[in-house]
Design a protein around this motif. Sequence first.
Motif, PDB file in Angstrom:
ATOM      1  N   ASP A   1      22.879  52.221 -16.634  1.00 23.92           N
ATOM      2  CA  ASP A   1      22.860  51.371 -15.429  1.00 23.92           C
ATOM      3  C   ASP A   1      23.764  51.935 -14.333  1.00 23.92           C
ATOM      4  O   ASP A   1      23.414  51.911 -13.160  1.00 23.92           O
TER       5      ASP A   1
ATOM      6  N   VAL B   1      25.185  42.967 -14.988  1.00 23.70           N
ATOM      7  CA  VAL B   1      25.181  43.139 -13.534  1.00 23.70           C
ATOM      8  C   VAL B   1      23.906  43.905 -13.177  1.00 23.70           C
ATOM      9  O   VAL B   1      23.654  44.992 -13.707  1.00 23.70           O
TER      10      VAL B   1
ATOM     11  N   GLU C   1      30.209  42.068 -18.952  1.00 21.73           N
ATOM     12  CA  GLU C   1      29.694  42.886 -20.061  1.00 21.73           C
ATOM     13  C   GLU C   1      28.320  42.346 -20.420  1.00 21.73           C
ATOM     14  O   GLU C   1      28.164  41.161 -20.695  1.00 21.73           O
TER      15      GLU C   1
ATOM     16  N   LEU D   1      37.986  59.142 -25.551  1.00 24.71           N
ATOM     17  CA  LEU D   1      38.593  57.822 -25.317  1.00 24.71           C
ATOM     18  C   LEU D   1      39.811  57.959 -24.408  1.00 24.71           C
ATOM     19  O   LEU D   1      40.070  57.099 -23.571  1.00 24.71           O
TER      20      LEU D   1
ATOM     21  N   ALA E   1      36.868  51.751 -21.236  1.00 27.27           N
ATOM     22  CA  ALA E   1      37.268  52.004 -19.844  1.00 27.27           C
ATOM     23  C   ALA E   1      37.316  50.699 -19.060  1.00 27.27           C
ATOM     24  O   ALA E   1      38.300  50.420 -18.352  1.00 27.27           O
TER      25      ALA E   1
ATOM     26  N   SER F   1      25.291  50.886 -23.396  1.00 29.76           N
ATOM     27  CA  SER F   1      25.423  51.930 -22.373  1.00 29.76           C
ATOM     28  C   SER F   1      24.083  52.644 -22.233  1.00 29.76           C
ATOM     29  O   SER F   1      23.807  53.568 -22.981  1.00 29.76           O
TER      30      SER F   1
ATOM     31  N   GLU G   1      33.056  57.077 -19.052  1.00 29.39           N
ATOM     32  CA  GLU G   1      32.015  58.064 -19.297  1.00 29.39           C
ATOM     33  C   GLU G   1      30.965  58.149 -18.197  1.00 29.39           C
ATOM     34  O   GLU G   1      30.199  59.113 -18.138  1.00 29.39           O
TER      35      GLU G   1
HETATM   36  C1  LIG Z   1      29.106  57.058 -32.770  1.00 27.01           C
HETATM   37  C2  LIG Z   1      30.198  57.376 -31.762  1.00 27.01           C
HETATM   38  C3  LIG Z   1      31.472  57.680 -32.197  1.00 27.01           C
HETATM   39  C4  LIG Z   1      32.465  58.001 -31.282  1.00 27.01           C
HETATM   40  N1  LIG Z   1      33.734  58.256 -31.741  1.00 27.01           N
HETATM   41  C5  LIG Z   1      34.712  58.559 -30.856  1.00 27.01           C
HETATM   42  C6  LIG Z   1      36.055  58.746 -31.296  1.00 27.01           C
HETATM   43  O1  LIG Z   1      36.392  58.537 -32.471  1.00 27.01           O
HETATM   44  N2  LIG Z   1      36.970  59.119 -30.363  1.00 27.01           N
HETATM   45  C7  LIG Z   1      36.666  59.300 -29.031  1.00 27.01           C
HETATM   46  O2  LIG Z   1      37.528  59.663 -28.241  1.00 27.01           O
HETATM   47  N3  LIG Z   1      35.419  59.055 -28.589  1.00 27.01           N
HETATM   48  C8  LIG Z   1      34.445  58.671 -29.452  1.00 27.01           C
HETATM   49  N4  LIG Z   1      33.182  58.395 -28.988  1.00 27.01           N
HETATM   50  C9  LIG Z   1      32.947  58.404 -27.537  1.00 27.01           C
HETATM   51  C10 LIG Z   1      33.472  57.097 -26.915  1.00 27.01           C
HETATM   52  O3  LIG Z   1      32.929  56.011 -27.625  1.00 27.01           O
HETATM   53  C11 LIG Z   1      33.098  57.010 -25.438  1.00 27.01           C
HETATM   54  O4  LIG Z   1      33.610  58.124 -24.774  1.00 27.01           O
HETATM   55  C12 LIG Z   1      33.673  55.732 -24.842  1.00 27.01           C
HETATM   56  O5  LIG Z   1      33.148  54.595 -25.486  1.00 27.01           O
HETATM   57  C13 LIG Z   1      33.369  55.645 -23.338  1.00 27.01           C
HETATM   58  O6  LIG Z   1      33.914  54.451 -22.877  1.00 27.01           O
HETATM   59  P1  LIG Z   1      33.300  53.689 -21.618  1.00 27.01           P
HETATM   60  O7  LIG Z   1      34.042  52.407 -21.528  1.00 27.01           O
HETATM   61  O8  LIG Z   1      33.256  54.591 -20.462  1.00 27.01           O
HETATM   62  O9  LIG Z   1      31.776  53.394 -22.003  1.00 27.01           O
HETATM   63  P2  LIG Z   1      31.147  52.484 -23.163  1.00 27.01           P
HETATM   64  O10 LIG Z   1      32.003  52.423 -24.337  1.00 27.01           O
HETATM   65  O11 LIG Z   1      29.767  52.996 -23.306  1.00 27.01           O
HETATM   66  O12 LIG Z   1      31.116  51.029 -22.510  1.00 27.01           O
HETATM   67  C14 LIG Z   1      30.300  50.705 -21.409  1.00 27.01           C
HETATM   68  C15 LIG Z   1      29.996  49.222 -21.457  1.00 27.01           C
HETATM   69  O13 LIG Z   1      29.356  48.833 -20.244  1.00 27.01           O
HETATM   70  C16 LIG Z   1      28.372  47.862 -20.541  1.00 27.01           C
HETATM   71  N5  LIG Z   1      27.388  47.860 -19.463  1.00 27.01           N
HETATM   72  C17 LIG Z   1      26.538  48.864 -19.126  1.00 27.01           C
HETATM   73  N6  LIG Z   1      25.776  48.489 -18.081  1.00 27.01           N
HETATM   74  C18 LIG Z   1      26.172  47.230 -17.752  1.00 27.01           C
HETATM   75  C19 LIG Z   1      25.738  46.301 -16.762  1.00 27.01           C
HETATM   76  N7  LIG Z   1      24.761  46.589 -15.919  1.00 27.01           N
HETATM   77  N8  LIG Z   1      26.343  45.088 -16.698  1.00 27.01           N
HETATM   78  C20 LIG Z   1      27.342  44.751 -17.569  1.00 27.01           C
HETATM   79  N9  LIG Z   1      27.765  45.597 -18.534  1.00 27.01           N
HETATM   80  C21 LIG Z   1      27.195  46.821 -18.623  1.00 27.01           C
HETATM   81  C22 LIG Z   1      27.809  48.326 -21.880  1.00 27.01           C
HETATM   82  O14 LIG Z   1      27.166  47.270 -22.559  1.00 27.01           O
HETATM   83  C23 LIG Z   1      29.049  48.839 -22.583  1.00 27.01           C
HETATM   84  O15 LIG Z   1      29.641  47.843 -23.386  1.00 27.01           O
HETATM   85  C24 LIG Z   1      32.170  58.030 -29.886  1.00 27.01           C
HETATM   86  C25 LIG Z   1      30.887  57.711 -29.445  1.00 27.01           C
HETATM   87  C26 LIG Z   1      29.904  57.368 -30.377  1.00 27.01           C
HETATM   88  C27 LIG Z   1      28.527  57.013 -29.874  1.00 27.01           C
END
Ligand SMILES: Cc1cc2nc3c(=O)[nH]c(=O)nc-3n(C[C@H](O)[C@H](O)[C@H](O)COP(=O)(O)OP(=O)(O)OC[C@H]3O[C@@H](n4cnc5c(N)ncnc54)[C@H](O)[C@@H]3O)c2cc1C
Length: 444
Positions: free
Chosen positions: A206, A163, A49, A426, A30, A203, A413
């Motif tokens: 935070d 952050v 990040e 995703l 995201a 994740s 998420e």
């Molecule tokens: C094992 C597994 C398999 C999966 N397989 C699939 C799949 O095949 N298909 C699918 O659709 N979904 C899948 N998912 C779900 C999918 O990974 C999540 O829905 C997706 O990653 C959410 O994206 P996001 O960017 O919102 O959050 P995230 O991917 O969790 O990214 C958030 C980021 O923010 C960073 N962050 C957090 N707090 C801070 C802060 N204070 N300062 C700086 N950085 C920070 C974290 O380090 C992280 O890198 C899977 C999940 C898991 C755990």
Amino acid sequence: MIWKKYGKSMMFMKNQENKIKVCVIGGGPAGMMAAITAAENGASVTLFEKNKSQKQMESERFFDNAYLGKKLLITGKGRCNVTNDCSLDEFMKNVPVGAKFMYASFSAFTPQDVMNFFENGGTPLKVERGNRVFPVSDKSIDILRVLKRKLFENNVKVINRKVCDVIVRDGVFCSVVAEGMGELFFDRCIVATGGASYPQTGSDGDGYRFSEKLGHTVKEIKPSLVPLVSHDKACRDMMGLSLKNVTLSVIDNKKNKVIFKEMGEMLFTHFGMSGPLVLSASSHMRDMEEGRYSVSIDLKPSLDEKTLDARLLSDFNKFINKNMDNAMAELLPSKMIVPFLNKCGIKKEQKPNSLTKQERRTILETLKNFRIDILGFRPVDEAIITSGGVSLKEISPSTMESKIVKNLYFAGEVVDVDAYTGGFNLQIAFSTARLAGINAAQYI
Ligand SMILES: Cc1cc2nc3c(=O)[nH]c(=O)nc-3n(C[C@H](O)[C@H](O)[C@H](O)COP(=O)(O)OP(=O)(O)OC[C@H]3O[C@@H](n4cnc5c(N)ncnc54)[C@H](O)[C@@H]3O)c2cc1C
């Protein structure tokens, strides 16, 4: 950034670089998509990040060395089910929480748009069973590569720092405090910190803490797509046993209703059950409490009762002088035979020719309905998805901007939307991020 007030509304004037300054918190799918989009729409973007490798501790890195998408890399067992090639209707059916909210962002960035984004970025995709989309290479790194390249091409500055705080003045986003860097000022902020599951990927909730501090309501965090806990001794006895091509149904005991039924693969563990089928089933158990749900496993889904009874008679005839545990050897995996017979109340030493008609009936029924009562979910850190998050009532669905804090946006998420397996989660991350990125880059 220079501010000018026009009546009640604030007007942005262009800064020295002629650009709106956007910061994105979180380098997951995201956050990366939001940063790319805001930059493509003319903003000057900084992406924070918190994950960093040992080498990166010393300094910030740019592009190739940036440490991003740790969770993305493990998605789809390392293959990354990047989206689902489905219609809006189909998508809505697969989003049990927040489907209506998702309408605008899904329409703004559809699965076809996601597929074009990655294919045009140099990663060919393929569509598998259930319209699940994967990279042809079966490597999630090829999805991450496209995102990283686009960040680079759009001059997004990546800072591998955490952050620690988001600062708001008079209801308007003002600045962020980054680890070791102090207070940094931006015009807009996109919170894309993910959920609370798999905290080792970064994740760890935070975003929920920032949002609550800023006055947002965070809906109770619960695990979804998570292994299930059962006290049934059979699970422990069959620990490590994986079943393929079985049908698993979830029964809501309160409503006396089957709420999920699917064929696939599952696994017994020391605590209960896991595996793809079980994870999918768990996301349908919305009101988990002890005794509320049971699962029923059809161990022979391709055989109807009549055919299965004929098969039982034939096997018992064949092994007439053997014990029951030997007589079942061609019907069930060896690890399952004794727990199965225990469930039927039949001793393993019993001979097939001493079975009563009722006992044979019990075996038949248990093969079609191997029942296990569910105690609860495994904890949220073992869940694929975090259910709950920043309340949808406090976010504009058409811009992803907070209704409480001006110039603050959300993506991915961290918001209270979640979906079943199949690439929908995703897609939610990409669609919400696209909309947040477009709007955070807009002059008002
Ligand atoms: C094992 C597994 C398999 C999966 N397989 C699939 C799949 O095949 N298909 C699918 O659709 N979904 C899948 N998912 C779900 C999918 O990974 C999540 O829905 C997706 O990653 C959410 O994206 P996001 O960017 O919102 O959050 P995230 O991917 O969790 O990214 C958030 C980021 O923010 C960073 N962050 C957090 N707090 C801070 C802060 N204070 N300062 C700086 N950085 C920070 C974290 O380090 C992280 O890198 C899977 C999940 C898991 C755990």
